[in-house]
Scaffold this active site. Sequence first.
Site, PDB file in Angstrom:
ATOM      1  N   ASN A  34      53.502  43.465  55.517  1.00  0.00           N
ATOM      2  CA  ASN A  34      54.770  43.438  56.311  1.00  0.00           C
ATOM      3  C   ASN A  34      54.792  42.369  57.381  1.00  0.00           C
ATOM      4  OD1 ASN A  34      53.557  44.137  58.939  1.00  0.00           O
ATOM      5  ND2 ASN A  34      52.954  46.042  57.916  1.00  0.00           N
ATOM      6  N   ARG A  35      55.673  42.009  58.083  1.00  0.00           N
ATOM      7  CA  ARG A  35      55.921  40.779  58.705  1.00  0.00           C
ATOM      8  C   ARG A  35      55.166  40.695  60.003  1.00  0.00           C
ATOM      9  NH1 ARG A  35      59.700  37.699  56.418  1.00  0.00           N
ATOM     10  NH2 ARG A  35      61.410  38.827  55.310  1.00  0.00           N
TER      11      ARG A  35
END
Length: 234
Positions: A34-35
Amino acid sequence: IMGGPSDDSLTGVHVVVTAGGTREPLDPVRFLGNRSSGKQGYAVAEVAARRGAKVTLISSSTLPAPAGVEVVPVETALELREQVLAIDADVVVMAAAVADFRPAAVSDTKIKKTHDPADPDAAPSVALVRNPDILAELVQRRGEATRPVLVGFAAETGDADGDVLTHARAKLERKGCDLLVANEVGDGLTFGQDESTVHLLRRGEAQVTTIGPAPKTVVATALWDAVIPLVKTL
Ligand code: CTP
Ligand code: CA
């Protein structure tokens, strides 16, 4: 347990901070991620260390270790869970973006583009399973006790069901932690940025403190200012 010289000191307090986005492997070369950059968690750890806490940073990020902080590297949600539950801390700050799901199976060998000789153009499906909710487990394990103080983070966008604060309030009550730091995300907000806007929500209290847009160290300072009164009653 506070032995510090001033009101904002964390001397004698053992703090665990989790940071970064977990990486859930698919095969030896690929993962679901994920970011999350880990920057907010690192700032929380750095400020705690500066205030005299003993800080263990359980991290799936590769940012450089802040001064005076012990870093325990992890990759997956399951590894992060194991490391967090192994420590008897006074405060746990769950800033990590823990993957809700992981691939049900991890291939020992690289998944090849042509994985089915009978159908050379086919694409594989990835089956997922739920990861454990570590914060929920910490709340459950604490039971009626007040230690450790438990802080959750929530990255929220508004949607048809409500705005950021509505979702954050519901999450705080659902999770049962003491403090929830709600980040506004989307449209290039927060992830990987040096500044963010957050709302600090305390369980059982209607009042919300909003900080920012501000550097993540300012957010971290506000977090500790909110946590310290809870630590003093331990
Ligand atoms: N968290 C956790 N274990 C998980 C997922 C999340 O401990 N498996 C923690 C995060 O570190 C964070 C808090 O729970 O402190 C809230 O995470 P968030 O993803 O916002 O909550 P979820 O309950 O997973 O809800 P959502 O459906 O919005 O993702
Ligand atoms: Ca989640």
